[in-house]
Design a protein around this motif. Structure first.
Motif, PDB file in Angstrom:
ATOM      1  N   ARG A  92     -30.392 -39.290 -15.800  1.00 19.74           N
ATOM      2  CA  ARG A  92     -30.670 -39.390 -14.377  1.00 19.74           C
ATOM      3  C   ARG A  92     -30.382 -38.070 -13.667  1.00 19.74           C
ATOM      4  O   ARG A  92     -29.557 -37.290 -14.103  1.00 19.74           O
ATOM      5  CB  ARG A  92     -29.814 -40.504 -13.756  1.00 19.74           C
ATOM      6  N   ARG A  94     -29.728 -36.869  -9.641  1.00 16.63           N
ATOM      7  CA  ARG A  94     -29.600 -37.208  -8.224  1.00 16.63           C
ATOM      8  C   ARG A  94     -30.453 -36.270  -7.380  1.00 16.63           C
ATOM      9  O   ARG A  94     -30.976 -35.252  -7.856  1.00 16.63           O
ATOM     10  CB  ARG A  94     -28.134 -37.109  -7.816  1.00 16.63           C
ATOM     11  N   ASP A 162     -33.527 -41.925 -12.007  1.00 17.27           N
ATOM     12  CA  ASP A 162     -32.385 -42.144 -11.126  1.00 17.27           C
ATOM     13  C   ASP A 162     -32.674 -43.206 -10.072  1.00 17.27           C
ATOM     14  O   ASP A 162     -31.760 -43.883  -9.604  1.00 17.27           O
ATOM     15  CB  ASP A 162     -31.999 -40.823 -10.452  1.00 17.27           C
ATOM     16  N   VAL A 163     -33.940 -43.338  -9.679  1.00 16.62           N
ATOM     17  CA  VAL A 163     -34.301 -44.340  -8.674  1.00 16.62           C
ATOM     18  C   VAL A 163     -34.856 -45.603  -9.312  1.00 16.62           C
ATOM     19  O   VAL A 163     -35.370 -46.493  -8.621  1.00 16.62           O
ATOM     20  CB  VAL A 163     -35.309 -43.763  -7.657  1.00 16.62           C
ATOM     21  N   GLY A 164     -34.777 -45.679 -10.655  1.00  8.60           N
ATOM     22  CA  GLY A 164     -35.201 -46.890 -11.355  1.00  8.60           C
ATOM     23  C   GLY A 164     -36.672 -46.962 -11.686  1.00  8.60           C
ATOM     24  O   GLY A 164     -37.197 -48.055 -11.940  1.00  8.60           O
ATOM     25  N   SER A 191     -30.178 -42.463  -4.991  1.00  8.53           N
ATOM     26  CA  SER A 191     -29.916 -42.940  -6.344  1.00  8.53           C
ATOM     27  C   SER A 191     -29.665 -44.436  -6.342  1.00  8.53           C
ATOM     28  O   SER A 191     -29.114 -44.990  -5.388  1.00  8.53           O
ATOM     29  CB  SER A 191     -28.694 -42.233  -6.933  1.00  8.53           C
ATOM     30  N   GLN A 192     -30.073 -45.101  -7.416  1.00  8.02           N
ATOM     31  CA  GLN A 192     -29.695 -46.502  -7.578  1.00  8.02           C
ATOM     32  C   GLN A 192     -28.178 -46.582  -7.717  1.00  8.02           C
ATOM     33  O   GLN A 192     -27.607 -45.883  -8.554  1.00  8.02           O
ATOM     34  CB  GLN A 192     -30.363 -47.108  -8.820  1.00  8.02           C
ATOM     35  N   PRO A 193     -27.516 -47.425  -6.947  1.00  4.94           N
ATOM     36  CA  PRO A 193     -26.052 -47.472  -6.993  1.00  4.94           C
ATOM     37  C   PRO A 193     -25.481 -48.235  -8.175  1.00  4.94           C
ATOM     38  O   PRO A 193     -24.275 -48.437  -8.252  1.00  4.94           O
ATOM     39  CB  PRO A 193     -25.711 -48.173  -5.671  1.00  4.94           C
ATOM     40  N   ASN A 196     -28.406 -48.297 -14.667  1.00  7.90           N
ATOM     41  CA  ASN A 196     -29.717 -48.743 -15.099  1.00  7.90           C
ATOM     42  C   ASN A 196     -29.943 -48.332 -16.554  1.00  7.90           C
ATOM     43  O   ASN A 196     -29.006 -47.913 -17.239  1.00  7.90           O
ATOM     44  CB  ASN A 196     -30.828 -48.218 -14.174  1.00  7.90           C
ATOM     45  N   PRO A 201     -24.773 -44.353 -12.229  1.00 12.18           N
ATOM     46  CA  PRO A 201     -25.081 -43.585 -11.012  1.00 12.18           C
ATOM     47  C   PRO A 201     -24.140 -42.396 -10.906  1.00 12.18           C
ATOM     48  O   PRO A 201     -23.012 -42.431 -11.398  1.00 12.18           O
ATOM     49  CB  PRO A 201     -24.844 -44.593  -9.888  1.00 12.18           C
TER      50      PRO A 201
END
Length: 206
Positions: A92, A94, A162-164, A191-193, A196, A201
């Motif tokens: 990922r 950010r 990072d955002v899925g 970012s997805q918290p 994933n 994250p």
């Protein structure tokens, strides 16, 4: 009835199972999956266990542990993109990492192109032919640009992760106008918290 296998000898095919009724029953089986400690369902006939069926292990597998990503700072992220993560599209990235690379990519190319302007000014003031030097330096700038394309693609893939989103969506960027807008929007998403498929994250989401 259900119970737990106490012992099993695969060579003789005989074993002992402890039922949930606190009674022990002998059994014979040729099932190689049987082993001491496994839970089974069985039928009791004449004091023996028959038709043993293995039950699913109630203990779920331990979840994959992803260490949180530390904040490397603007320069640190750029160095990471052009060194250890040069062709690495896994994991990922950010927003700060993505825009750190974009910032220093622009600055590097700007600094690399400045001597070309200097050669043009020198040719105008001195009257000397600087065309050969200019072409040579333009080739150097082009090589630097090409060298930064690969880490640029890699960090974009990690930004999608990072955002899925799937990294394959980067191909939308090839669509004129719409593609560029789509990539820009993804680069601005937080970012997805949560953890994933691509990792944990980053510390201090952003």
């Amino acid at each position: 009835m259900r119970g737990e296998i106490l012992s099993y000898d695969p060579q003789t095919g005989s074993g002992l199972v402890s039922g949930d009724d606190l009674q022990r029953y002998g059994f014979t089986s040729t099932d190689p999956a049987l082993a001491a400690g496994r839970r089974v369902d069985f039928v009791v006939e004449d004091g023996q266990a028959h038709s043993l069926i293995l039950l699913r292990d109630p203990t779920p597998p331990a979840p994959t542990v992803y260490p949180p990503q530390p904040d490397l700072g603007l320069w640190g992220y750029f160095v990471r993109c052009v060194t250890t993560a040069y062709i690495d599209g896994n994991g990922r990235a950010r927003r700060k990492e993505y825009w750190s690379f974009a910032l220093f990519q622009f600055l590097v190319l700007l600094l690399a192109a400045m001597p070309v302007l200097g050669l043009v000014v020198a040719e105008a003031e001195t009257g000397r032919d600087m065309q050969a030097w200019g072409v040579a330096w333009i080739c150097i700038v082009a090589l630097i640009y090409l060298a930064l394309i690969i880490p640029g693609i890699a960090v974009t893939l990690r930004r999608f992760h990072d955002v899925g989103l799937s990294g394959w969506l980067i191909l939308i960027g090839l669509v004129p106008y719409i593609g560029g807008l789509f990539l820009f929007v993804v680069s601005l998403l937080p970012s997805q918290p949560i953890v994933n498929l691509h990792g944990a994250p980053p510390k201090g989401l952003g």
